[in-house]
Enzyme design. Structure first.
Site, PDB file in Angstrom:
ATOM      1  N   CYS A  65      36.850  35.671  38.291  1.00 21.23           N
ATOM      2  CA  CYS A  65      37.552  36.902  39.156  1.00 21.23           C
ATOM      3  C   CYS A  65      38.706  37.345  38.603  1.00 21.23           C
ATOM      4  CB  CYS A  65      37.484  36.306  40.388  1.00 21.23           C
ATOM      5  SG  CYS A  65      35.544  35.873  41.246  1.00 21.23           S
TER       6      CYS A  65
ATOM      7  N   HIS B  37      41.372  41.152  45.088  1.00 22.54           N
ATOM      8  CA  HIS B  37      40.014  40.606  44.693  1.00 22.54           C
ATOM      9  C   HIS B  37      39.195  40.595  45.863  1.00 22.54           C
ATOM     10  CE1 HIS B  37      36.487  38.648  43.536  1.00 22.54           C
ATOM     11  NE2 HIS B  37      36.749  37.318  43.873  1.00 22.54           N
TER      12      HIS B  37
ATOM     13  N   ASN C 125      30.894  40.971  46.535  1.00 17.69           N
ATOM     14  CA  ASN C 125      31.843  40.213  45.748  1.00 17.69           C
ATOM     15  C   ASN C 125      31.230  40.385  44.166  1.00 17.69           C
ATOM     16  OD1 ASN C 125      33.330  38.640  44.029  1.00 17.69           O
ATOM     17  ND2 ASN C 125      33.429  37.041  45.677  1.00 17.69           N
TER      18      ASN C 125
END
Length: 327
Positions: free
Chosen positions: A114, A254, A284
């Site tokens: 990520c 994020h 996500n």
């Protein structure tokens, strides 16, 4: 000559297939509304079987290149942040660059989970400043093929998407990357992962399916670690830039979980009016969430010269980081 880098072009791409929460809730036996209440996600995009990671990345990259005021023949480096390359070997970035007609540049894959886009952006900035050539930065993932459909923690979260930014040289040293703060915590190494597929446990026909799929072992621990890393690195990055949180015009975290974003905004004292959120519609997609959000935000409200961006991420490893960027 002193130089900096500027964001010259933006792009993003998502698969056409929309997967609503009700489809996953029905399969997992969850009550209607369960996913939205706990994650803030309403729907996500999943790739079709024939879709490739390289093709998804190329669509976002092409948008960024077309919107940038640079000649693609001048691109000096292509960076691809991904946890889901088309193949373990060879890397995907050389094929991406070739398909885009970038025949005179280096091409590198970055496996930063990520945090991968932030790591790639920092490396790209260094290359632009040092060598004076534009760099294409892409983050893309097809996570729908890596999740365990029977594990609630991961099945409800992950999505497929790509985002891209073109960095170009600038002689205005007041813009570009103002500060960067990266972190890692190997004591949390096993919280998120895919056990099989590496040198420690190569794929074998007799491996159970859950060894070959993404697993989140402790969602509460992931949440706590990610909020801590993102808030600490964001605070440090803003301080290193000699700024205050009130100077940040857009906070682009994020997109892991809407509750995580809420916790970060509270810790950092950044209002939701300055926070870019795309998780409700796109889920996500790991490293791709920040450039996806950046591109969508720019399309809806074009970034103005002098704006100050705060980007922050945390993920598997655990790794985390934040950077401050002046448009």
């Amino acid at each position: 000559m002193m130089r900096s880098s500027r964001m010259a072009g933006f792009g993003h791409s998502v698969p056409e297939r929309i997967v609503e929460n009700c489809e996953i809730e029905h399969r997992l036996g969850l009550e209607a509304g369960w996913i939205a209440r706990r994650t803030g996600i309403r729907r996500r995009r999943w790739a079709e079987p024939q879709d490739s990671l390289t093709a998804l990345a190329a669509r976002a990259a092409e948008d960024a290149l077309l919107s940038a005021d640079v000649d693609r023949r001048d691109i000096g480096l292509t960076l691809l942040a991904t946890s889901t390359p088309d193949h373990l070997l060879p890397p995907s970035a050389p094929l991406l660059a070739y398909n885009l007609g970038l025949t005179r540049c280096g091409a590198v894959d970055l496996a930063g989970a990520c945090t991968g886009f932030l790591q790639a952006l920092a490396l790209a900035d260094s290359h632009v400043v040092r060598h004076g050539r534009p760099v294409l930065v892409v983050a893309a993932n097809i996570l729908s093929r890596r999740i365990n459909p029977d594990e609630r923690a991961s099945a409800v979260l992950f999505a497929d998407a790509a985002g891209a930014v073109v960095l170009a040289p600038s002689d205005d040293t007041d813009r570009g990357l103002l500060s960067l703060d990266l972190a890692s915590d190997g004591s949390q190494y096993g919280l998120i992962g895919i056990p099989a597929g590496g040198s420690s446990l190569p794929f074998r026909p007799d491996l159970p399916d859950d060894q070959c799929r993404m697993s989140i072992r402790d969602g509460k621990a992931v949440f706590a670690s990610a909020v801590r890393m993102m808030s600490e690195t964001a605070t440090a990055a803003v301080a290193h830039a000699r700024l205050q949180m009130t100077d940040v015009t857009r906070f682009i975290p994020h997109q892991a979980n809407a509750r995580m974003t809420d916790a970060l905004c509270e810790k950092l004292a950044i209002g939701k009016d300055r926070t870019v959120e795309t998780i409700a519609e796109f889920g996500n997609s790991s490293a791709a969430t920040i450039p996806l959000s950046l591109s969508i935000s720019h399309r809806n409200h074009p970034l103005a010269r002098g704006e100050t961006l705060l980007l922050s991420a945390a993920g598997a490893g655990m790794t985390g980081g934040s950077l401050v960027w002046r448009i």
